[in-house]
Scaffold this active site. Structure first.
Site, PDB file in Angstrom:
ATOM      1  N   LYS A   1      51.262  73.322  15.229  1.00 57.89           N
ATOM      2  CA  LYS A   1      52.175  72.714  14.262  1.00 57.89           C
ATOM      3  C   LYS A   1      51.528  71.692  13.336  1.00 57.89           C
ATOM      4  O   LYS A   1      50.702  70.880  13.774  1.00 57.89           O
ATOM      5  CB  LYS A   1      53.307  72.015  15.009  1.00 57.89           C
ATOM      6  CG  LYS A   1      54.253  72.987  15.668  1.00 57.89           C
ATOM      7  CD  LYS A   1      55.339  72.225  16.371  1.00 57.89           C
ATOM      8  CE  LYS A   1      56.393  73.164  16.918  1.00 57.89           C
ATOM      9  NZ  LYS A   1      57.339  72.449  17.758  1.00 57.89           N
TER      10      LYS A   1
ATOM     11  N   GLY B   1      45.285  63.242  24.575  1.00 57.28           N
ATOM     12  CA  GLY B   1      46.154  62.348  23.811  1.00 57.28           C
ATOM     13  C   GLY B   1      45.393  61.163  23.240  1.00 57.28           C
ATOM     14  O   GLY B   1      45.602  60.761  22.087  1.00 57.28           O
TER      15      GLY B   1
ATOM     16  N   GLY C   1      43.394  68.574  23.903  1.00 53.12           N
ATOM     17  CA  GLY C   1      43.656  69.461  25.033  1.00 53.12           C
ATOM     18  C   GLY C   1      43.274  70.921  24.884  1.00 53.12           C
ATOM     19  O   GLY C   1      42.406  71.418  25.601  1.00 53.12           O
TER      20      GLY C   1
ATOM     21  N   ARG D   1      36.457  65.381  36.292  1.00 57.00           N
ATOM     22  CA  ARG D   1      36.773  63.967  36.047  1.00 57.00           C
ATOM     23  C   ARG D   1      36.070  63.047  37.043  1.00 57.00           C
ATOM     24  O   ARG D   1      35.779  61.889  36.725  1.00 57.00           O
ATOM     25  CB  ARG D   1      38.281  63.757  36.102  1.00 57.00           C
ATOM     26  CG  ARG D   1      38.945  64.327  34.884  1.00 57.00           C
ATOM     27  CD  ARG D   1      40.424  64.147  34.910  1.00 57.00           C
ATOM     28  NE  ARG D   1      40.979  64.513  33.613  1.00 57.00           N
ATOM     29  CZ  ARG D   1      42.272  64.596  33.356  1.00 57.00           C
ATOM     30  NH1 ARG D   1      43.146  64.341  34.303  1.00 57.00           N
ATOM     31  NH2 ARG D   1      42.695  64.928  32.163  1.00 57.00           N
TER      32      ARG D   1
HETATM   33  P1  AMP Z   1      48.292  72.358  19.745  1.00 54.69           P
HETATM   34  O1  AMP Z   1      48.779  71.926  21.087  1.00 54.69           O
HETATM   35  O2  AMP Z   1      49.146  71.922  18.599  1.00 54.69           O
HETATM   36  O3  AMP Z   1      46.823  72.073  19.539  1.00 54.69           O
HETATM   37  O4  AMP Z   1      48.477  73.939  19.715  1.00 54.69           O
HETATM   38  C1  AMP Z   1      47.788  74.784  20.560  1.00 54.69           C
HETATM   39  C2  AMP Z   1      48.536  76.057  20.642  1.00 54.69           C
HETATM   40  O5  AMP Z   1      48.655  76.624  19.355  1.00 54.69           O
HETATM   41  C3  AMP Z   1      47.869  77.100  21.488  1.00 54.69           C
HETATM   42  O6  AMP Z   1      48.624  77.269  22.656  1.00 54.69           O
HETATM   43  C4  AMP Z   1      47.888  78.349  20.619  1.00 54.69           C
HETATM   44  O7  AMP Z   1      48.344  79.480  21.311  1.00 54.69           O
HETATM   45  C5  AMP Z   1      48.861  77.995  19.527  1.00 54.69           C
HETATM   46  N1  AMP Z   1      48.632  78.745  18.285  1.00 54.69           N
HETATM   47  C6  AMP Z   1      47.476  78.884  17.623  1.00 54.69           C
HETATM   48  N2  AMP Z   1      47.636  79.705  16.565  1.00 54.69           N
HETATM   49  C7  AMP Z   1      48.913  80.109  16.557  1.00 54.69           C
HETATM   50  C8  AMP Z   1      49.695  80.975  15.718  1.00 54.69           C
HETATM   51  N3  AMP Z   1      49.142  81.584  14.682  1.00 54.69           N
HETATM   52  N4  AMP Z   1      50.979  81.148  16.027  1.00 54.69           N
HETATM   53  C9  AMP Z   1      51.532  80.533  17.091  1.00 54.69           C
HETATM   54  N5  AMP Z   1      50.859  79.703  17.910  1.00 54.69           N
HETATM   55  C10 AMP Z   1      49.566  79.484  17.651  1.00 54.69           C
END
Ligand code: AMP
Length: 395
Positions: free
Chosen positions: A197, A376, A353, A35
């Site tokens: 999610k 974010g 992130g 950064r």
């Molecule tokens: P996000 O912060 O929503 O971008 O999610 C990132 C996280 O999603 C990472 O820590 C991954 O470990 C998790 N992730 C990716 N694929 C899966 C999966 N099939 N089941 C559970 N967690 C997942």
């Protein structure tokens, strides 16, 4: 869009909002200088013009004045990275800040103490912003990581510089890169959305459906879609209350002529653990007691083809649980395909992130066209919001 290149800083005091919220170890050593490096081009140009630089930033989430969050800990590192002797003052406002600024001469850099030692910073307090503003002649915002916050130093301060406000080179590059993907893109455009999610990415998906030709949906989100389509997902992560939404997205995509690519196979495990038993099955035939934790090889072949035919690529979110070695393959392969497409002339932007963390961990950083510095902030821009820190400069 006004940037620092529209100004000559000779004899001027530039007050720059940077994002020096860097990680420190227990001995207060800076463990990642990215950064600070990222702000260097902006600082260099102002110094080269013969100006003076006043840097303001936050560090961590202090509750009042806490020594461990003092920016004094990073001064030596700043000097080293920026290649100038950076001065420091133990306040960001009041008489001692004023005096330090008055003593500054052309070619010098001064770092103010942590802005968040005052709650007025995050509250976006106008008087506090006015005091900060009184320290400089030209306001520069070069902090993308906080551009989605209407804080005193990121947004409110700009109103005190009706003519003399602009973007630093880093923030300008972030805005240009995202524009190049969302608004001035060369087709075909492919977005890859992964992560855990649907609920956290839904606004992004809806907003970019109008801008892309292909959308690859992977990661944990996959299983909400697969279940909604009638598949068996075993114990995979799923948001049952988002299944209707998933079907709606698929319908909208059809109407807009966007091709959605979901994984067709998955690496499944009998526990959420790197030591679990694993096998590969069709994505809609996951037995009870098993969960999908990565994209399978047939899916990756499909994704590869789409990516190599794309001219513009946006990647947000990992394809699997990349933190565990046994489920990192999909994310690594995806990085390789995007790197190859980029080498062949595509423009690729990685942001948000976890995908940035993955790109760094697996060594793809130099192989992407642009890796965003703000998690974010990037997501909010992808959602279609005009970030307050950006709007305040454009105003
Ligand atoms: P996000 O912060 O929503 O971008 O999610 C990132 C996280 O999603 C990472 O820590 C991954 O470990 C998790 N992730 C990716 N694929 C899966 C999966 N099939 N089941 C559970 N967690 C997942």
């Amino acid at each position: 869009m006004k940037t620092i290149n529209n100004f000559n800083f000779k004899d001027k005091k530039a007050i720059i909002r940077v994002d020096f919220n860097v990680p420190l170890d227990e001995n207060f050593n800076v463990t990642d200088v990215n950064r600070i490096e990222a702000a260097k081009p902006t600082i260099d140009k102002i110094l080269a013009d013969g100006g003076r630089v006043i840097l303001m930033s936050h560090l961590g989430r202090p509750k009042g004045k806490e020594d461990k969050y003092s920016l004094k800990h990073i001064v030596a590192t700043c000097s080293k990275v920026l290649g100038v002797n950076v001065k420091f003052v133990e306040d960001c406002k009041g008489s001692i800040a004023k005096e330090a600024v008055d003593n500054l001469i052309n070619g010098e850099v001064l770092l103010l103490e942590n802005l968040r030692f005052y709650p007025e910073e995050e509250a976006g307090d106008k008087d506090f912003a006015k005091e900060l503003a009184s320290l400089g002649d030209i306001y520069v915002n070069d902090a993308f990581g906080t551009a989605h916050r209407a804080h005193a130093s990121t947004t409110i301060i700009a109103q005190f510089f009706p003519e003399n406000k602009c973007f630093g080179l880093l923030l300008a590059k972030e805005i240009e890169s995202l524009n190049r993907v969302l608004n001035n893109s060369e087709k075909p455009v492919t977005a890859i959305l992964g992560g855990s999610k649907v609920s956290s990415k839904i606004t992004v998906i809806e907003n970019i459906l109008d801008k892309v030709d292909h959308m690859i949906i992977g990661g944990g989100m996959t299983f909400t879609f697969v279940k909604a389509l009638g598949g068996k997902i075993g114990n995979s992560i799923c948001e049952d209350d988002k299944m209707d939404l998933a079907l709606e997205i698929l319908q909208k995509a059809k109407e807009k002529n966007v091709q959605i690519h979901l994984p067709i196979d998955a690496v499944i495990a009998d526990a959420f653990s790197n030591e679990a038993n694993i096998k590969v099955v069709n994505v809609n035939e996951i037995p009870d007691g098993w969960q999908g934790l990565d994209a399978g090889p047939k899916s990756l072949e499909i994704f590869k083809k789409v990516i190599l035919e794309s001219k513009t690529i946006l990647w947000n979110g990992p394809l699997g649980v990349f933190e565990m070695e046994n489920f990192a393959n999909g994310t690594i392969k995806l990085g390789e395909y995007i790197a190859e497409a980029t080498e062949n002339g595509a423009f690729s932007l990685v942001g948000g992130g976890d995908s940035v963390a993955a790109v760094k961990q697996f060594g793809f950083e130099e192989k992407m066209s642009y890796v965003s510095t703000g998690g974010g902030a990037m997501l909010e821009m992808l959602e279609g919001s005009v970030l307050p820190g950006i709007a305040a400069i454009l105003d």
